[in-house]
Design a protein around this motif. Structure first.
Motif, PDB file in Angstrom:
ATOM      1  N   PRO A  44    -125.480  17.950   8.404  1.00  0.00           N
ATOM      2  CA  PRO A  44    -126.041  17.914   7.252  1.00  0.00           C
ATOM      3  C   PRO A  44    -127.333  17.929   6.378  1.00  0.00           C
ATOM      4  O   PRO A  44    -126.520  15.617   6.689  1.00  0.00           O
ATOM      5  N   ASN A  45    -127.585  18.641   5.946  1.00  0.00           N
ATOM      6  CA  ASN A  45    -128.740  17.839   4.974  1.00  0.00           C
ATOM      7  C   ASN A  45    -129.627  16.963   5.533  1.00  0.00           C
ATOM      8  O   ASN A  45    -130.432  16.153   5.083  1.00  0.00           O
ATOM      9  N   LYS A  46    -130.060  16.965   6.737  1.00  0.00           N
ATOM     10  CA  LYS A  46    -131.169  16.798   7.644  1.00  0.00           C
ATOM     11  C   LYS A  46    -131.840  17.221   8.094  1.00  0.00           C
ATOM     12  O   LYS A  46    -131.664  18.152   7.557  1.00  0.00           O
ATOM     13  N   VAL A  47    -133.196  16.524   7.956  1.00  0.00           N
ATOM     14  CA  VAL A  47    -134.337  17.538   8.032  1.00  0.00           C
ATOM     15  C   VAL A  47    -135.061  17.073   9.771  1.00  0.00           C
ATOM     16  O   VAL A  47    -135.087  16.000  10.013  1.00  0.00           O
ATOM     17  N   TYR A  48    -134.547  18.729  10.888  1.00  0.00           N
ATOM     18  CA  TYR A  48    -135.309  18.432  11.828  1.00  0.00           C
ATOM     19  C   TYR A  48    -136.653  18.968  12.237  1.00  0.00           C
ATOM     20  O   TYR A  48    -136.656  19.470  11.878  1.00  0.00           O
ATOM     21  N   THR A  49    -137.580  18.242  13.679  1.00  0.00           N
ATOM     22  CA  THR A  49    -138.011  19.158  14.098  1.00  0.00           C
ATOM     23  C   THR A  49    -138.394  18.250  15.391  1.00  0.00           C
ATOM     24  O   THR A  49    -137.876  18.191  15.949  1.00  0.00           O
ATOM     25  N   LEU A  50    -138.775  20.128  16.164  1.00  0.00           N
ATOM     26  CA  LEU A  50    -138.619  20.331  17.847  1.00  0.00           C
ATOM     27  C   LEU A  50    -139.991  20.497  17.919  1.00  0.00           C
ATOM     28  O   LEU A  50    -140.973  21.085  17.378  1.00  0.00           O
ATOM     29  N   LYS A  51    -140.290  19.538  19.286  1.00  0.00           N
ATOM     30  CA  LYS A  51    -141.116  19.818  19.699  1.00  0.00           C
ATOM     31  C   LYS A  51    -141.591  19.741  21.137  1.00  0.00           C
ATOM     32  O   LYS A  51    -140.546  19.239  21.903  1.00  0.00           O
ATOM     33  N   ILE A 104    -137.037  21.268   9.467  1.00  0.00           N
ATOM     34  CA  ILE A 104    -136.055  22.508   9.267  1.00  0.00           C
ATOM     35  C   ILE A 104    -135.045  21.686   8.532  1.00  0.00           C
ATOM     36  O   ILE A 104    -134.032  20.821   9.337  1.00  0.00           O
ATOM     37  N   ARG A 105    -134.623  21.924   7.725  1.00  0.00           N
ATOM     38  CA  ARG A 105    -133.760  20.965   6.395  1.00  0.00           C
ATOM     39  C   ARG A 105    -132.181  21.728   6.670  1.00  0.00           C
ATOM     40  O   ARG A 105    -132.312  22.946   6.653  1.00  0.00           O
ATOM     41  N   ILE A 106    -131.169  20.537   7.359  1.00  0.00           N
ATOM     42  CA  ILE A 106    -129.786  21.723   7.703  1.00  0.00           C
ATOM     43  C   ILE A 106    -128.590  21.884   6.393  1.00  0.00           C
ATOM     44  O   ILE A 106    -128.902  20.744   5.430  1.00  0.00           O
ATOM     45  N   PRO A 107    -128.548  22.881   5.795  1.00  0.00           N
ATOM     46  CA  PRO A 107    -127.685  23.022   5.112  1.00  0.00           C
ATOM     47  C   PRO A 107    -127.189  22.345   4.784  1.00  0.00           C
ATOM     48  O   PRO A 107    -126.453  21.970   6.016  1.00  0.00           O
ATOM     49  N   ALA A 108    -126.388  21.704   3.692  1.00  0.00           N
ATOM     50  CA  ALA A 108    -125.216  20.984   3.321  1.00  0.00           C
ATOM     51  C   ALA A 108    -124.154  22.000   3.749  1.00  0.00           C
ATOM     52  O   ALA A 108    -123.502  22.636   3.793  1.00  0.00           O
ATOM     53  N   ASP A 109    -122.674  21.460   3.852  1.00  0.00           N
ATOM     54  CA  ASP A 109    -121.099  21.863   4.339  1.00  0.00           C
ATOM     55  C   ASP A 109    -120.900  22.473   3.342  1.00  0.00           C
ATOM     56  O   ASP A 109    -120.817  22.684   1.599  1.00  0.00           O
ATOM     57  N   VAL A 110    -120.125  23.926   3.381  1.00  0.00           N
ATOM     58  CA  VAL A 110    -120.038  24.769   2.480  1.00  0.00           C
ATOM     59  C   VAL A 110    -118.692  24.486   2.202  1.00  0.00           C
ATOM     60  O   VAL A 110    -118.145  24.257   2.699  1.00  0.00           O
ATOM     61  N   GLN A 111    -118.754  24.300   1.111  1.00  0.00           N
ATOM     62  CA  GLN A 111    -117.746  23.773   0.118  1.00  0.00           C
ATOM     63  C   GLN A 111    -116.072  25.545  -0.779  1.00  0.00           C
ATOM     64  O   GLN A 111    -117.562  26.290  -1.393  1.00  0.00           O
ATOM     65  N   VAL A 112    -115.790  25.380   0.196  1.00  0.00           N
ATOM     66  CA  VAL A 112    -114.615  26.650  -0.580  1.00  0.00           C
ATOM     67  C   VAL A 112    -113.381  26.251  -1.291  1.00  0.00           C
ATOM     68  O   VAL A 112    -112.666  25.191  -1.011  1.00  0.00           O
ATOM     69  N   LYS A 113    -113.557  26.232  -2.451  1.00  0.00           N
ATOM     70  CA  LYS A 113    -112.551  26.310  -3.548  1.00  0.00           C
ATOM     71  C   LYS A 113    -111.470  26.382  -3.544  1.00  0.00           C
ATOM     72  O   LYS A 113    -109.876  25.836  -3.222  1.00  0.00           O
ATOM     73  N   SER A 114    -111.365  27.908  -2.706  1.00  0.00           N
ATOM     74  CA  SER A 114    -109.976  28.778  -2.793  1.00  0.00           C
ATOM     75  C   SER A 114    -110.068  30.114  -1.996  1.00  0.00           C
ATOM     76  O   SER A 114    -111.080  30.761  -2.030  1.00  0.00           O
ATOM     77  N   ILE A 115    -109.082  30.647  -1.046  1.00  0.00           N
ATOM     78  CA  ILE A 115    -109.266  32.460  -0.674  1.00  0.00           C
ATOM     79  C   ILE A 115    -107.869  32.265  -1.172  1.00  0.00           C
ATOM     80  O   ILE A 115    -106.976  31.420  -0.674  1.00  0.00           O
ATOM     81  N   SER A 116    -107.656  33.575  -0.965  1.00  0.00           N
ATOM     82  CA  SER A 116    -106.729  34.344  -1.602  1.00  0.00           C
ATOM     83  C   SER A 116    -106.391  35.513  -1.056  1.00  0.00           C
ATOM     84  O   SER A 116    -107.712  36.852  -0.719  1.00  0.00           O
ATOM     85  N   THR A 117    -106.156  36.223  -0.575  1.00  0.00           N
ATOM     86  CA  THR A 117    -105.314  37.632  -0.040  1.00  0.00           C
ATOM     87  C   THR A 117    -104.942  38.538  -0.827  1.00  0.00           C
ATOM     88  O   THR A 117    -103.011  37.540  -0.770  1.00  0.00           O
ATOM     89  N   ARG A 118    -104.150  39.525  -0.658  1.00  0.00           N
ATOM     90  CA  ARG A 118    -103.613  40.560  -1.607  1.00  0.00           C
ATOM     91  C   ARG A 118    -103.708  41.894  -0.822  1.00  0.00           C
ATOM     92  O   ARG A 118    -104.468  42.598  -0.710  1.00  0.00           O
ATOM     93  N   PHE A 119    -102.312  42.718  -0.638  1.00  0.00           N
ATOM     94  CA  PHE A 119    -102.244  44.024  -0.277  1.00  0.00           C
ATOM     95  C   PHE A 119    -102.967  44.768  -1.721  1.00  0.00           C
ATOM     96  O   PHE A 119    -102.319  44.772  -2.838  1.00  0.00           O
TER      97      PHE A 119
END
Length: 322
Positions: free
Chosen positions: A101-108, A122-137
């Protein structure tokens, strides 16, 4: 650029499986080009396709890819390594390296008889930061802003930090699961519902959201909702999805379907580059003989010296028990 004649475009589009977009048009008179395609996924090893194009008047080659190309992975001005060809995959791989993540790569890519083909950085996106997940019926009298019928609706809410570059897309997707001791059976895909009290990210066409391809099998042809971070500011974004907890589940071992209650939710959170949205629009390309004379659209490409797409995503999958 002007659109070239229909037959040439039809042949080129079928070969490339290219994306349709509205910028960086890449159409030239030479029908024999090197294709460079890759989706760089954070924390996974790179896979790169180096292919051929041919016009509709040519015979289809026995192999549509090059086996003898030299494919290099660069980080800024530093050569990381040379990829090797995997005959089974028909692609080039680098098994001992993972995309960061956060690195910039080039393919040749270098193919004998052709000029060098090079992706844009190509910039690789940062890691996803999930603060919370909740479920309910959900109860039967709770309003659901989705034009679907649910037997047993389940709300899935997740709060995601906006920790990526402006213009990237934050994506939330989910599906209900039936997990037993021996196998996982796939169930119902979830659908997004807007919970923003200011209604700033409604479902009308606006730059704040896009339809994004899901990466949850077996629903890979379905689309999720992607939120453009330009509209979110620095605040976390709470997104709500609704899935059916009593639905038709498919057991991949016995290839049989039956109605059952879900006991878990698989949640995908991801960050997509804008190029990736264009990269996967080919899934919705109009095809078939009935549409042979539908006007063509420009081809999106972000490589130099050839044609193709190189882009990146960062994704995270979590299982939430019900």
């Amino acid at each position: 650029m002007k659109i070239l004649n229909y037959l040439y475009l039809l042949g080129l589009f079928l070969i490339l499986n290219a994306c349709q977009g509205d910028k960086q048009l890449f159409l030239v008179n030479n029908t024999h080009l090197v294709i460079l395609n890759s989706l760089l996924v954070a924390h996974e090893t790179p896979l790169v396709y180096v292919g051929k194009t041919w016009s509709v008047t040519d015979n289809k080659p026995s192999k549509t890819y090059y086996e003898n190309a030299i494919v290099e992975l660069w980080e800024n001005q530093n050569l990381i390594g040379v990829l090797s060809f995997n005959q089974t995959l028909g692609q080039y791989e680098f098994p001992n390296y993972t995309i960061q993540p956060n690195k910039v790569y080039t393919l040749k890519a270098f193919v004998e008889g052709y000029e060098k083909v090079e992706s844009k950085p190509i910039r690789i996106p940062a890691d996803v930061q999930v603060k919370s997940i909740s479920t309910r019926f959900l109860s039967s009298n709770e309003p659901i802003n989705i034009n679907r019928t649910f037997r047993q609706p389940i709300s899935i809410k997740a709060t995601l930090e906006n920790n990526t570059s402006s213009g990237d897309y934050i994506v939330l997707d989910a599906e209900s699961l039936l997990i037993n001791p021996t196998d996982t059976m796939y169930g119902s895909a979830a659908y997004p519902t807007e919970i923003d009290p200011n209604n700033t990210l409604g479902f009308e066409k606006n730059p704040c959201y896009a339809e994004a391809p899901t990466l949850l099998p077996p629903f890979s042809s379905r689309y999720a909702l992607a939120y453009n971070t330009q509209c979110l500011g620095a605040s976390p974004k709470e997104i709500e999805l609704v899935a059916d907890g009593y639905t038709l589940f498919y057991d991949k071992n016995v290839k049989n379907s039956s109605f059952n209650n879900a006991n878990a939710i698989r949640v995908l959170s991801a960050i997509y580059l804008p190029d990736y949205i264009l990269f996967r629009r080919a899934d919705r390309a109009v095809e078939g003989s009935d549409n042979a004379f539908v006007p063509t659209q420009p081809t999106y490409s972000n490589v130099k010296g050839g044609i193709g797409i190189v882009t990146a995503i960062n994704r995270k999958i979590q299982i939430v028990k019900l």
